[in-house]
Design an enzyme around this catalytic site. Structure first.
Site, PDB file in Angstrom:
ATOM      1  N   LYS A   1     -45.111  74.965  67.179  1.00 24.19           N
ATOM      2  CA  LYS A   1     -45.454  76.140  67.873  1.00 24.19           C
ATOM      3  C   LYS A   1     -44.852  77.337  66.963  1.00 24.19           C
ATOM      4  O   LYS A   1     -45.521  78.433  66.744  1.00 24.19           O
ATOM      5  CB  LYS A   1     -45.161  76.252  69.262  1.00 24.19           C
ATOM      6  CG  LYS A   1     -45.865  75.214  70.196  1.00 24.19           C
ATOM      7  CD  LYS A   1     -45.190  75.091  71.622  1.00 24.19           C
ATOM      8  CE  LYS A   1     -46.138  74.282  72.377  1.00 24.19           C
ATOM      9  NZ  LYS A   1     -45.414  73.905  73.855  1.00 24.19           N
TER      10      LYS A   1
ATOM     11  N   THR B   1     -56.736  65.833  80.173  1.00 26.00           N
ATOM     12  CA  THR B   1     -56.505  66.743  81.238  1.00 26.00           C
ATOM     13  C   THR B   1     -57.166  67.785  80.749  1.00 26.00           C
ATOM     14  O   THR B   1     -57.941  68.599  81.836  1.00 26.00           O
ATOM     15  CB  THR B   1     -55.107  66.833  81.513  1.00 26.00           C
ATOM     16  OG1 THR B   1     -54.538  65.421  81.446  1.00 26.00           O
ATOM     17  CG2 THR B   1     -54.903  67.607  82.711  1.00 26.00           C
TER      18      THR B   1
ATOM     19  N   ASP C   1     -42.264  69.581  69.202  1.00 24.71           N
ATOM     20  CA  ASP C   1     -43.456  70.490  69.817  1.00 24.71           C
ATOM     21  C   ASP C   1     -42.899  71.822  69.504  1.00 24.71           C
ATOM     22  O   ASP C   1     -43.733  72.655  69.190  1.00 24.71           O
ATOM     23  CB  ASP C   1     -43.660  69.873  71.336  1.00 24.71           C
ATOM     24  CG  ASP C   1     -44.390  70.910  72.095  1.00 24.71           C
ATOM     25  OD1 ASP C   1     -45.694  70.736  71.988  1.00 24.71           O
ATOM     26  OD2 ASP C   1     -44.057  71.848  72.744  1.00 24.71           O
TER      27      ASP C   1
ATOM     28  N   VAL D   1     -49.900  77.852  71.487  1.00 21.38           N
ATOM     29  CA  VAL D   1     -48.673  78.377  71.633  1.00 21.38           C
ATOM     30  C   VAL D   1     -48.472  78.809  72.927  1.00 21.38           C
ATOM     31  O   VAL D   1     -49.171  79.665  73.433  1.00 21.38           O
ATOM     32  CB  VAL D   1     -48.313  79.532  70.580  1.00 21.38           C
ATOM     33  CG1 VAL D   1     -46.995  80.157  70.690  1.00 21.38           C
ATOM     34  CG2 VAL D   1     -48.729  78.911  69.164  1.00 21.38           C
TER      35      VAL D   1
ATOM     36  N   ALA E   1     -61.738  64.595  75.928  1.00 20.04           N
ATOM     37  CA  ALA E   1     -61.955  64.670  77.638  1.00 20.04           C
ATOM     38  C   ALA E   1     -60.579  64.322  78.489  1.00 20.04           C
ATOM     39  O   ALA E   1     -60.699  63.505  79.333  1.00 20.04           O
ATOM     40  CB  ALA E   1     -63.173  64.185  78.078  1.00 20.04           C
TER      41      ALA E   1
ATOM     42  N   LYS F   1     -51.438  72.243  68.238  1.00 20.74           N
ATOM     43  CA  LYS F   1     -50.416  72.880  67.505  1.00 20.74           C
ATOM     44  C   LYS F   1     -49.967  71.845  66.195  1.00 20.74           C
ATOM     45  O   LYS F   1     -49.416  72.552  65.177  1.00 20.74           O
ATOM     46  CB  LYS F   1     -49.063  73.103  68.401  1.00 20.74           C
ATOM     47  CG  LYS F   1     -48.575  71.945  69.001  1.00 20.74           C
ATOM     48  CD  LYS F   1     -48.175  72.298  70.396  1.00 20.74           C
ATOM     49  CE  LYS F   1     -49.278  71.793  71.287  1.00 20.74           C
ATOM     50  NZ  LYS F   1     -49.059  71.851  72.602  1.00 20.74           N
TER      51      LYS F   1
END
Lengths: 438, 438
Positions: B213, B23, B209, B140, B21, B113
């Site tokens: 993806k 953002t 990151d 993605v 829980a 991801k």
């Protein structure tokens, strides 16, 4: 559904019936006949082309097709198929055929925007009743995946509006006019020469093609059922080289825009040539390309860009639908019926908030500006920018280019009509809505 | 699946278990709790939030959530759910939990991801075995619908390559450097101040990151299974204000690009800062926006553009998956197992065809150019453009900016190493690949 699988380890076979073997149809047939193994690996189903219904089995085609698959008996193809791909176009007898398939529980893939824009609700209801799927990615913006994202990816969001360039022919013509300064007729002739426009370009240049796509996409975006009758439609035949040049000078470009937007308790749908800022993402869509800009409450601004027409791009969209449908059928899924629970009414242009760019030819004498300004004031419309120059065509006449502030469309148009009736106004040369994209 | 429907006319109820829980998670919970009626109309199913697993039930949250739904017992939430939404992030214990759900035939929606890039195949297999669905549009490019179009819309086409800007933080930083001339550290500090970068920006600025993806999207695009280990990854910490300025002067802009492209019999996956022409559509992607450019054999060039991060946009993607999954579950459909039948191997950077922009600091004396040119010739690499200027930092030194013609990456890099060992070369100031987008 008469899918045949003799054992759990064999790939089930799905019979695909094709209606139509024009540019797109013969491309789809070609892929099914030559790339069957790959498609089987992707879908888990072997797609077997079981018949191709055509008007004339002896007609010449883009791709050679096996004679034994060609037939003029469309109903026989439909009845033998597990999934029907309809690429004939037109309203009748296509509607009867698509309904025949859907009522029998046979899924249909179509690129027929005209049929969907006229009878989409009837087809959706038939599909919903029998559990068949109705897919039509190719009907809006060719190869650009927009139908599926609108239906599925944004299913948990609220679409506020979309602005699209959904007709490649008119975008090519307008882009030519913008880059070369050509007149409409010359740019159209060039488009015809290059194969971007048909010999009879009416459906494209009058906006009918874009209006059909707008109705189809809006039905998905706003969870309502719209027909082409709900779309305010103006084509580009009235756009002059002078309009294009004046727009360019002011930092704008004229595009035939397809718009669906929430307006009060309803939705306004329109297709018309508008001025958009040159730096807007849609201003950078050149040639025969298409793009759809979507604004959603949570997702924010999204844009989808790609080729809007052509045999291969459109075939890609059809095959994507076909592989997805095949996967779903193989897994025993029913089609997802589309609800039009929102039933947002189509509201007329009158209540849309817009801005107008107006070019007037006026008598070149004292007091004219005051008279014009009074008409604007009387209608509660204020002027954002104004530019005066001599009319190169008529001595003693000035050209006045005005852009209004935002106002109710009906009020703005009433202002233009009042201006037209002034003795000092010799001509209303052009009236073009301005879309700021904000 | 324990969907409950007491009569054919009642809307079935689907229990949604939420893990996390933060953002995005609290935004998803908020929509489920406040817009349930609308979602029920869209999906044909009532989505009932049955539990929210969190680490600390008393922690402050963006949105107030009903205390009776909060629990620290994730397994209990999973076991009570018909569909699980996983928004906790991290690898463990998340993987165990997602597997627990999938093995029980419970569909899972995730935006994770990192987990998908490490264990995607294991999760897909578990979903395939039980008939559960695994959806991850949010993993993605945030709100941009790219996973579904890649999986479904292009299912009948052949993806040749994709080029994406898939990390908003680094695009914001590079865009700041480009527009303001700022140094990397200053642009990063500004991004942190505005909330576009985290206090520990490592995962973003080092490219991890974007690499995750890239692995996830490439697995779909090329019908193969890739992990983050298959992605060549360089971050943007070495990009200097001088590099950005030199690129700008040459008509280029530096972007952290995520690329997946067919290369021989395999696929090369890479994330690295490259120069792309300023007028390329990806050159116009500013701020924290994301975009993915896809080239397919039949569809041609497609582009998808939108917000790549943020609570609301990401929640939009999660809810789209959730509504789609709910529709499918209500209609008795099983998940569509993803085949990696193509199994195209990941090939190293060595064999990729690329061009390099190289800046050298060289001794300013006669014969230097001939020496350099010989090194290029010896490696079979030819020079496309060259520009010489005085090095403002060291007297007696020139700065030489070269762009090579296309060549095998390993050959180009070997050339750079040979240049570095020349006595006349004082420093290899920068080496940046050039992506023409053609």
């Amino acid at each position: 559904m008469n899918t045949t699988a003799t054992s759990a380890h064999e790939t089930p076979v799905l019979n695909v019936g094709l209606l139509g073997a024009g540019t797109v149809g013969s491309q789809v047939a070609h892929v099914l006949l030559t790339r069957g193994d790959e498609l089987a690996l992707r879908s888990g189903v072997r797609l077997r082309l079981c018949g191709i219904a055509v008007r004339d089995t002896a007609a010449p085609r883009d791709v050679e097709l096996p004679a034994e698959l060609l037939t003029t008996d469309a109903d026989a193809v439909i009845d033998a198929a597990d999934v029907v791909v309809e690429l004939t176009g037109g309203i009748e007898p296509t509607r009867k055929r698509v309904l025949r398939a859907l009522q029998a529980g046979t899924s249909v893939i179509t690129g027929n925007k005209a049929l969907l824009a006229e009878s989409g609700r009837q087809l959706q209801d038939a599909a919903g009743a029998s559990g068949a799927q109705l897919s039509y990615e190719a009907a809006v913006a060719g190869a650009i995946p927009i139908v599926r994202p609108m239906r599925d990816s944004l299913a948990g969001d609220r679409v506020e509006r979309f602005l699209g360039i959904m007709n490649g022919t008119t975008n090519f013509v307008l882009d030519q006019m913008d880059t070369t300064g050509a007149a409409f007729e010359d740019a159209l002739a060039e488009a015809q020469r290059l194969g971007y426009a048909e010999a009879d370009p009416t459906a494209d240049v009058e906006g009918h093609d874009a209006a059909a796509k707008t109705a189809v996409l809006a039905s998905l975006a706003f969870h309502s059922s719209y027909t082409i009758e709900d779309v305010h439609c103006e084509g580009i035949t009235g756009v002059t080289a002078e309009d294009v040049a004046a727009a360019r000078e002011a930092g704008y470009v004229i595009k035939l825009l397809s718009v669906g937007e929430r307006c009060g308790d309803g939705v306004n749908l329109r297709v018309n040539p508008v001025m958009i800022p040159r730096e807007h993402v849609l201003g950078g869509v050149h040639g025969a390309y298409n793009a759809v800009f979507v604004e959603a409450a949570a997702a924010g601004s999204l844009m989808f860009y790609g080729q809007g027409a052509g045999g291969e791009p459109t075939a890609s969209a059809v095959l994507g639908d076909l592989v997805s449908a095949a996967r779903a059928i193989a897994l025993g899924a029913q089609g997802i019926p589309l609800a039009d629970y929102a039933a947002l009414p189509a509201v007329s242009m009158d209540d849309v908030t817009t801005r107008l760019a107006v070019t007037l030819a006026v008598t070149d004498r004292l007091g004219v500006l005051a008279r014009l300004a009074q008409v604007f004031a009387d209608h509660g419309v204020s002027i954002s920018t104004m530019q005066q120059s001599e009319d190169p065509r008529v001595t003693g006449t000035s050209l006045l280019r005005l852009v209004t502030h935002s106002g109710r469309h009906a009020d703005l148009m009433a202002t233009v009509e009042a201006l037209r009736s002034l003795p000092v106004v010799r001509d209303v040369v052009s009236v073009t809505p301005v879309e700021t994209g904000e």
